[in-house]
Design a protein around this motif. Structure first.
Motif, PDB file in Angstrom:
ATOM      1  N   VAL A  93       0.835  -1.205   0.000  1.00 16.07           N
ATOM      2  CA  VAL A  93       0.000   0.000   0.000  1.00 16.07           C
ATOM      3  C   VAL A  93       0.869   1.255   0.000  1.00 16.07           C
ATOM      4  N   LEU A  94       1.915   1.268   0.817  1.00 13.93           N
ATOM      5  CA  LEU A  94       2.804   2.438   0.855  1.00 13.93           C
ATOM      6  C   LEU A  94       3.504   2.661  -0.478  1.00 13.93           C
ATOM      7  N   LEU A  95       3.923   1.596  -1.139  1.00 23.14           N
ATOM      8  CA  LEU A  95       4.542   1.739  -2.461  1.00 23.14           C
ATOM      9  C   LEU A  95       3.546   2.296  -3.480  1.00 23.14           C
ATOM     10  N   SER A  96       2.315   1.825  -3.426  1.00 20.57           N
ATOM     11  CA  SER A  96       1.281   2.353  -4.327  1.00 20.57           C
ATOM     12  C   SER A  96       0.981   3.814  -4.029  1.00 20.57           C
ATOM     13  N   LEU A  97       0.921   4.166  -2.748  1.00 22.77           N
ATOM     14  CA  LEU A  97       0.691   5.568  -2.382  1.00 22.77           C
ATOM     15  C   LEU A  97       1.859   6.448  -2.821  1.00 22.77           C
ATOM     16  N   ALA A  98       3.075   5.959  -2.661  1.00 16.74           N
ATOM     17  CA  ALA A  98       4.240   6.729  -3.103  1.00 16.74           C
ATOM     18  C   ALA A  98       4.190   6.950  -4.613  1.00 16.74           C
ATOM     19  N   ALA A  99       3.843   5.907  -5.356  1.00 12.90           N
ATOM     20  CA  ALA A  99       3.721   6.055  -6.810  1.00 12.90           C
ATOM     21  C   ALA A  99       2.625   7.054  -7.153  1.00 12.90           C
ATOM     22  N   TYR A 100       1.526   6.991  -6.430  1.00  8.74           N
ATOM     23  CA  TYR A 100       0.412   7.903  -6.684  1.00  8.74           C
ATOM     24  C   TYR A 100       0.816   9.360  -6.461  1.00  8.74           C
ATOM     25  N   PHE A 101       1.544   9.621  -5.393  1.00  8.24           N
ATOM     26  CA  PHE A 101       1.901  11.002  -5.069  1.00  8.24           C
ATOM     27  C   PHE A 101       3.131  11.510  -5.810  1.00  8.24           C
ATOM     28  N   LEU A 102       4.022  10.635  -6.224  1.00  2.07           N
ATOM     29  CA  LEU A 102       5.286  11.088  -6.803  1.00  2.07           C
ATOM     30  C   LEU A 102       5.328  11.043  -8.332  1.00  2.07           C
ATOM     31  N   LEU A 103       4.531  10.211  -8.949  1.00  9.82           N
ATOM     32  CA  LEU A 103       4.582  10.072 -10.405  1.00  9.82           C
ATOM     33  C   LEU A 103       3.725  11.131 -11.087  1.00  9.82           C
ATOM     34  N   PRO A 104       3.964  11.355 -12.383  1.00 12.57           N
ATOM     35  CA  PRO A 104       3.100  12.278 -13.136  1.00 12.57           C
ATOM     36  C   PRO A 104       1.657  11.779 -13.165  1.00 12.57           C
ATOM     37  N   PHE A 105       0.761  12.642 -13.608  1.00 10.59           N
ATOM     38  CA  PHE A 105      -0.677  12.397 -13.503  1.00 10.59           C
ATOM     39  C   PHE A 105      -1.099  11.041 -14.064  1.00 10.59           C
ATOM     40  N   ARG A 106      -0.742  10.726 -15.288  1.00 10.54           N
ATOM     41  CA  ARG A 106      -1.195   9.460 -15.894  1.00 10.54           C
ATOM     42  C   ARG A 106      -0.631   8.254 -15.156  1.00 10.54           C
ATOM     43  N   ALA A 107       0.621   8.305 -14.818  1.00  6.09           N
ATOM     44  CA  ALA A 107       1.231   7.192 -14.102  1.00  6.09           C
ATOM     45  C   ALA A 107       0.647   7.057 -12.695  1.00  6.09           C
ATOM     46  N   SER A 108       0.342   8.186 -12.062  1.00  4.22           N
ATOM     47  CA  SER A 108      -0.239   8.114 -10.717  1.00  4.22           C
ATOM     48  C   SER A 108      -1.663   7.559 -10.779  1.00  4.22           C
ATOM     49  N   THR A 109      -2.381   7.879 -11.838  1.00  8.50           N
ATOM     50  CA  THR A 109      -3.715   7.309 -12.016  1.00  8.50           C
ATOM     51  C   THR A 109      -3.616   5.802 -12.222  1.00  8.50           C
ATOM     52  N   LEU A 110      -2.635   5.380 -12.992  1.00 12.68           N
ATOM     53  CA  LEU A 110      -2.415   3.951 -13.199  1.00 12.68           C
ATOM     54  C   LEU A 110      -2.059   3.265 -11.883  1.00 12.68           C
ATOM     55  N   ALA A 111      -1.236   3.908 -11.076  1.00 13.67           N
ATOM     56  CA  ALA A 111      -0.883   3.348  -9.765  1.00 13.67           C
ATOM     57  C   ALA A 111      -2.123   3.185  -8.901  1.00 13.67           C
ATOM     58  N   MET A 112      -3.047   4.107  -8.990  1.00 13.17           N
ATOM     59  CA  MET A 112      -4.289   4.023  -8.223  1.00 13.17           C
ATOM     60  C   MET A 112      -5.142   2.847  -8.718  1.00 13.17           C
ATOM     61  N   VAL A 113      -5.234   2.716 -10.033  1.00  9.17           N
ATOM     62  CA  VAL A 113      -6.107   1.690 -10.605  1.00  9.17           C
ATOM     63  C   VAL A 113      -5.552   0.283 -10.409  1.00  9.17           C
ATOM     64  N   ILE A 114      -4.248   0.099 -10.629  1.00  8.95           N
ATOM     65  CA  ILE A 114      -3.701  -1.259 -10.525  1.00  8.95           C
ATOM     66  C   ILE A 114      -3.109  -1.563  -9.156  1.00  8.95           C
ATOM     67  N   GLY A 115      -2.955  -0.543  -8.320  1.00 10.94           N
ATOM     68  CA  GLY A 115      -2.374  -0.760  -6.999  1.00 10.94           C
ATOM     69  C   GLY A 115      -3.386  -0.648  -5.892  1.00 10.94           C
ATOM     70  N   LEU A 116      -3.830   0.558  -5.618  1.00  6.40           N
ATOM     71  CA  LEU A 116      -4.680   0.795  -4.450  1.00  6.40           C
ATOM     72  C   LEU A 116      -6.067   0.179  -4.570  1.00  6.40           C
TER      73      LEU A 116
END
Length: 172
Positions: A93-116
């Motif tokens: 969960v922390l890795l997914s949250l880090a990706a969500y907050f640190l990556l650009p918009f599209r990548a952070s959206t992808l992190a939300m969809v496939i991670g969180l």
């Protein structure tokens, strides 16, 4: 080392996230930092109350046990077994949250969809694995009982917050 403190901290953080999830998607405003914080605090307050149940159950088991040292050792071993699957899950969960907050918009959206998203759906499975870990690590039935009560408390936070504060938000 007693696993009670890390388990309590994980439970309280999970409760805050549960409060946020109960509120998420219910407000169309762009700036809703205050509402998100309020929802998290509601989850934290609800989770704090619900997490008293396994604490009291463990205390009663310890007080009623003829061999308190043995019971304490069983609960400690079970707590360590319970903590392992939860720690792995919390790391994901922390890795997914880090990706969500640190990556650009599209990548952070992808992190939300496939991670969180999927991780949220896996919470009951992770709690079942934690209960199994508590049993298999030498905790026996007392650790399984406390783990089951703690798992039910953790899974009950989001529905309780939703019912209490957000149940009528989507109704006309």
């Amino acid at each position: 080392m007693t696993p009670a403190v890390p388990l309590l901290l994980l439970g309280l953080v999970d409760a805050a996230f549960s409060g946020f999830r109960a509120y998420a998607g219910r407000d169309a405003r762009i700036r809703k930092r205050r509402a998100n914080a309020r929802a998290s605090l509601r989850g934290l307050a609800t989770g704090s109350g619900l997490l008293l149940a396994p604490t009291l159950a463990a205390a009663l088991l310890l007080l009623a046990a003829p061999d308190r040292d043995g019971m304490y050792d069983s609960l400690t071993a079970g707590g360590v077994g319970y903590l392992l699957p939860l720690s792995l899950y919390a790391t994901a969960v922390l890795l997914s949250l880090a990706a969500y907050f640190l990556l650009p918009f599209r990548a952070s959206t992808l992190a939300m969809v496939i991670g969180l998203g999927p991780l949220t759906l896996l919470r009951p499975v992770v709690i079942a694995a934690a209960c199994l870990g508590a049993l298999l690590n030498g905790g026996g039935w007392p650790a399984l009982l406390i783990g089951t009560i703690a798992g039910a408390a953790a899974l009950g936070v989001e529905p309780a917050v939703h019912r209490r504060w957000y149940g009528d938000v989507l109704r006309p």
